[in-house]
Scaffold this motif. Sequence first.
Motif, PDB file in Angstrom:
ATOM      1  N   PRO A   1     -10.588 -60.128  19.485  1.00 21.26           N
ATOM      2  CA  PRO A   1      -9.883 -59.570  20.650  1.00 21.26           C
ATOM      3  C   PRO A   1     -10.547 -59.962  21.961  1.00 21.26           C
ATOM      4  O   PRO A   1     -11.771 -60.021  22.063  1.00 21.26           O
ATOM      5  CB  PRO A   1      -9.975 -58.061  20.434  1.00 21.26           C
ATOM      6  N   ALA A   2      -9.716 -60.231  22.953  1.00 24.32           N
ATOM      7  CA  ALA A   2     -10.203 -60.619  24.270  1.00 24.32           C
ATOM      8  C   ALA A   2     -10.093 -59.489  25.288  1.00 24.32           C
ATOM      9  O   ALA A   2     -10.796 -59.479  26.286  1.00 24.32           O
ATOM     10  CB  ALA A   2      -9.413 -61.824  24.773  1.00 24.32           C
ATOM     11  N   TRP A   3      -9.226 -58.527  25.028  1.00 20.00           N
ATOM     12  CA  TRP A   3      -8.942 -57.469  26.008  1.00 20.00           C
ATOM     13  C   TRP A   3      -8.173 -56.364  25.305  1.00 20.00           C
ATOM     14  O   TRP A   3      -7.583 -56.585  24.243  1.00 20.00           O
ATOM     15  CB  TRP A   3      -8.079 -58.041  27.129  1.00 20.00           C
ATOM     16  N   PHE A   4      -8.157 -55.183  25.875  1.00 19.96           N
ATOM     17  CA  PHE A   4      -7.280 -54.125  25.376  1.00 19.96           C
ATOM     18  C   PHE A   4      -6.738 -53.344  26.555  1.00 19.96           C
ATOM     19  O   PHE A   4      -7.328 -53.315  27.633  1.00 19.96           O
ATOM     20  CB  PHE A   4      -8.019 -53.172  24.408  1.00 19.96           C
ATOM     21  N   ASP A   5      -5.596 -52.751  26.343  1.00 16.76           N
ATOM     22  CA  ASP A   5      -4.984 -51.863  27.329  1.00 16.76           C
ATOM     23  C   ASP A   5      -4.578 -50.575  26.643  1.00 16.76           C
ATOM     24  O   ASP A   5      -4.102 -50.597  25.505  1.00 16.76           O
ATOM     25  CB  ASP A   5      -3.717 -52.481  27.931  1.00 16.76           C
ATOM     26  N   ILE A   6      -4.759 -49.479  27.354  1.00 17.46           N
ATOM     27  CA  ILE A   6      -4.221 -48.198  26.928  1.00 17.46           C
ATOM     28  C   ILE A   6      -3.201 -47.815  27.986  1.00 17.46           C
ATOM     29  O   ILE A   6      -3.543 -47.624  29.150  1.00 17.46           O
ATOM     30  CB  ILE A   6      -5.312 -47.115  26.806  1.00 17.46           C
ATOM     31  N   SER A   7      -1.947 -47.738  27.573  1.00 12.84           N
ATOM     32  CA  SER A   7      -0.861 -47.372  28.477  1.00 12.84           C
ATOM     33  C   SER A   7      -0.463 -45.936  28.162  1.00 12.84           C
ATOM     34  O   SER A   7      -0.137 -45.610  27.029  1.00 12.84           O
ATOM     35  CB  SER A   7       0.317 -48.323  28.264  1.00 12.84           C
ATOM     36  N   THR A   8      -0.505 -45.086  29.182  1.00 15.51           N
ATOM     37  CA  THR A   8      -0.359 -43.650  28.967  1.00 15.51           C
ATOM     38  C   THR A   8       0.436 -42.992  30.090  1.00 15.51           C
ATOM     39  O   THR A   8       0.381 -43.446  31.234  1.00 15.51           O
ATOM     40  CB  THR A   8      -1.756 -42.997  28.876  1.00 15.51           C
ATOM     41  N   PRO A   9       1.154 -41.908  29.786  1.00 13.98           N
ATOM     42  CA  PRO A   9       1.879 -41.196  30.838  1.00 13.98           C
ATOM     43  C   PRO A   9       0.957 -40.406  31.777  1.00 13.98           C
ATOM     44  O   PRO A   9       1.389 -39.959  32.826  1.00 13.98           O
ATOM     45  CB  PRO A   9       2.810 -40.250  30.084  1.00 13.98           C
TER      46      PRO A   9
ATOM     47  N   GLU B   1     -19.310 -54.965  32.787  1.00 11.51           N
ATOM     48  CA  GLU B   1     -18.291 -55.977  32.554  1.00 11.51           C
ATOM     49  C   GLU B   1     -17.053 -55.326  31.954  1.00 11.51           C
ATOM     50  O   GLU B   1     -17.123 -54.716  30.889  1.00 11.51           O
ATOM     51  CB  GLU B   1     -18.828 -57.050  31.602  1.00 11.51           C
ATOM     52  N   PRO B   2     -15.886 -55.427  32.616  1.00 17.86           N
ATOM     53  CA  PRO B   2     -14.685 -54.799  32.050  1.00 17.86           C
ATOM     54  C   PRO B   2     -14.252 -55.483  30.762  1.00 17.86           C
ATOM     55  O   PRO B   2     -14.310 -56.706  30.639  1.00 17.86           O
ATOM     56  CB  PRO B   2     -13.638 -54.948  33.152  1.00 17.86           C
ATOM     57  N   THR B   3     -13.858 -54.674  29.809  1.00 19.24           N
ATOM     58  CA  THR B   3     -13.381 -55.177  28.524  1.00 19.24           C
ATOM     59  C   THR B   3     -11.954 -54.722  28.241  1.00 19.24           C
ATOM     60  O   THR B   3     -11.381 -55.093  27.226  1.00 19.24           O
ATOM     61  CB  THR B   3     -14.287 -54.701  27.380  1.00 19.24           C
ATOM     62  N   GLY B   4     -11.417 -53.890  29.130  1.00 15.96           N
ATOM     63  CA  GLY B   4     -10.068 -53.395  28.943  1.00 15.96           C
ATOM     64  C   GLY B   4      -9.597 -52.637  30.154  1.00 15.96           C
ATOM     65  O   GLY B   4     -10.258 -52.622  31.193  1.00 15.96           O
ATOM     66  N   GLY B   5      -8.453 -51.992  29.988  1.00  9.24           N
ATOM     67  CA  GLY B   5      -7.898 -51.237  31.086  1.00  9.24           C
ATOM     68  C   GLY B   5      -7.081 -50.064  30.607  1.00  9.24           C
ATOM     69  O   GLY B   5      -6.667 -49.993  29.447  1.00  9.24           O
ATOM     70  N   ILE B   6      -6.881 -49.128  31.522  1.00 10.08           N
ATOM     71  CA  ILE B   6      -6.027 -47.970  31.269  1.00 10.08           C
ATOM     72  C   ILE B   6      -4.959 -47.962  32.357  1.00 10.08           C
ATOM     73  O   ILE B   6      -5.277 -47.951  33.543  1.00 10.08           O
ATOM     74  CB  ILE B   6      -6.829 -46.655  31.286  1.00 10.08           C
ATOM     75  N   GLY B   7      -3.700 -48.000  31.920  1.00 11.93           N
ATOM     76  CA  GLY B   7      -2.603 -48.079  32.856  1.00 11.93           C
ATOM     77  C   GLY B   7      -1.668 -46.891  32.767  1.00 11.93           C
ATOM     78  O   GLY B   7      -1.552 -46.234  31.732  1.00 11.93           O
TER      79      GLY B   7
ATOM     80  N   GLY C   1       5.206 -45.665  32.899  1.00 12.30           N
ATOM     81  CA  GLY C   1       6.341 -45.006  33.528  1.00 12.30           C
ATOM     82  C   GLY C   1       7.591 -45.234  32.704  1.00 12.30           C
ATOM     83  O   GLY C   1       7.532 -45.768  31.597  1.00 12.30           O
ATOM     84  N   SER C   2       8.717 -44.872  33.255  1.00  9.73           N
ATOM     85  CA  SER C   2       9.975 -44.988  32.504  1.00  9.73           C
ATOM     86  C   SER C   2      10.305 -46.436  32.151  1.00  9.73           C
ATOM     87  O   SER C   2      10.953 -46.689  31.147  1.00  9.73           O
ATOM     88  CB  SER C   2      11.120 -44.366  33.302  1.00  9.73           C
ATOM     89  N   GLY C   3       9.856 -47.391  32.930  1.00 11.32           N
ATOM     90  CA  GLY C   3      10.145 -48.797  32.654  1.00 11.32           C
ATOM     91  C   GLY C   3       9.036 -49.527  31.924  1.00 11.32           C
ATOM     92  O   GLY C   3       9.094 -50.745  31.760  1.00 11.32           O
ATOM     93  N   SER C   4       8.022 -48.817  31.473  1.00 12.67           N
ATOM     94  CA  SER C   4       6.893 -49.459  30.802  1.00 12.67           C
ATOM     95  C   SER C   4       7.329 -50.082  29.478  1.00 12.67           C
ATOM     96  O   SER C   4       8.111 -49.487  28.739  1.00 12.67           O
ATOM     97  CB  SER C   4       5.780 -48.443  30.531  1.00 12.67           C
ATOM     98  N   PRO C   5       6.789 -51.273  29.174  1.00  9.43           N
ATOM     99  CA  PRO C   5       7.196 -51.937  27.936  1.00  9.43           C
ATOM    100  C   PRO C   5       6.620 -51.286  26.675  1.00  9.43           C
ATOM    101  O   PRO C   5       7.111 -51.533  25.583  1.00  9.43           O
ATOM    102  CB  PRO C   5       6.669 -53.362  28.100  1.00  9.43           C
ATOM    103  N   TYR C   6       5.598 -50.464  26.815  1.00  7.83           N
ATOM    104  CA  TYR C   6       5.009 -49.783  25.665  1.00  7.83           C
ATOM    105  C   TYR C   6       4.096 -48.661  26.147  1.00  7.83           C
ATOM    106  O   TYR C   6       3.696 -48.623  27.310  1.00  7.83           O
ATOM    107  CB  TYR C   6       4.204 -50.747  24.779  1.00  7.83           C
ATOM    108  N   THR C   7       3.776 -47.745  25.261  1.00  4.58           N
ATOM    109  CA  THR C   7       2.698 -46.782  25.476  1.00  4.58           C
ATOM    110  C   THR C   7       1.772 -46.897  24.271  1.00  4.58           C
ATOM    111  O   THR C   7       2.176 -47.358  23.202  1.00  4.58           O
ATOM    112  CB  THR C   7       3.203 -45.332  25.603  1.00  4.58           C
ATOM    113  N   GLY C   8       0.539 -46.489  24.454  1.00  2.00           N
ATOM    114  CA  GLY C   8      -0.444 -46.586  23.386  1.00  2.00           C
ATOM    115  C   GLY C   8      -1.425 -47.707  23.644  1.00  2.00           C
ATOM    116  O   GLY C   8      -1.554 -48.200  24.757  1.00  2.00           O
ATOM    117  N   VAL C   9      -2.114 -48.111  22.594  1.00  4.36           N
ATOM    118  CA  VAL C   9      -3.157 -49.134  22.692  1.00  4.36           C
ATOM    119  C   VAL C   9      -2.590 -50.485  22.279  1.00  4.36           C
ATOM    120  O   VAL C   9      -1.912 -50.596  21.261  1.00  4.36           O
ATOM    121  CB  VAL C   9      -4.351 -48.786  21.779  1.00  4.36           C
ATOM    122  N   VAL C  10      -2.872 -51.493  23.081  1.00  6.21           N
ATOM    123  CA  VAL C  10      -2.518 -52.870  22.740  1.00  6.21           C
ATOM    124  C   VAL C  10      -3.786 -53.707  22.843  1.00  6.21           C
ATOM    125  O   VAL C  10      -4.493 -53.667  23.846  1.00  6.21           O
ATOM    126  CB  VAL C  10      -1.430 -53.433  23.673  1.00  6.21           C
ATOM    127  N   VAL C  11      -4.061 -54.438  21.780  1.00  3.57           N
ATOM    128  CA  VAL C  11      -5.180 -55.369  21.746  1.00  3.57           C
ATOM    129  C   VAL C  11      -4.631 -56.757  22.055  1.00  3.57           C
ATOM    130  O   VAL C  11      -3.607 -57.159  21.503  1.00  3.57           O
ATOM    131  CB  VAL C  11      -5.870 -55.349  20.366  1.00  3.57           C
TER     132      VAL C  11
END
Length: 116
Positions: free
Chosen positions: A6-14, A47-53, A56-66
Amino acid sequence: MRSNVPAWFDISTPDSERTRTFYKELLGWNVTVLDETYALVGGADGEPTGGIGQAGSGSPYTGVVVYFPVEDVEVALQQVEKLGGTRRLDPQSVPGRGRIAVFIDPDGNPVGLVSP
């Protein structure tokens, strides 16, 4: 570029503020808030290894994406579709990260791709 690591991860949350606080307290992550919609997170070395976003209603996903590194996001997405996956987030440029995209695998899991 190793595509099996994995190169990065995102957590997309309301509720990104709550999620940032949760992981900062749980795992000791450094959190750098960029704006009201996104924060970089990483270990003690800063050093950042990921992000938390903020989802919203138009978000392509919620949860964790690697995100896995590939040479070319568009070419990899074409292979995804041939193998039975579907695009969730079309390729887009991200400052300092290159190009990203997200697909849904045949089991319904969101997975990210990143290329220079």
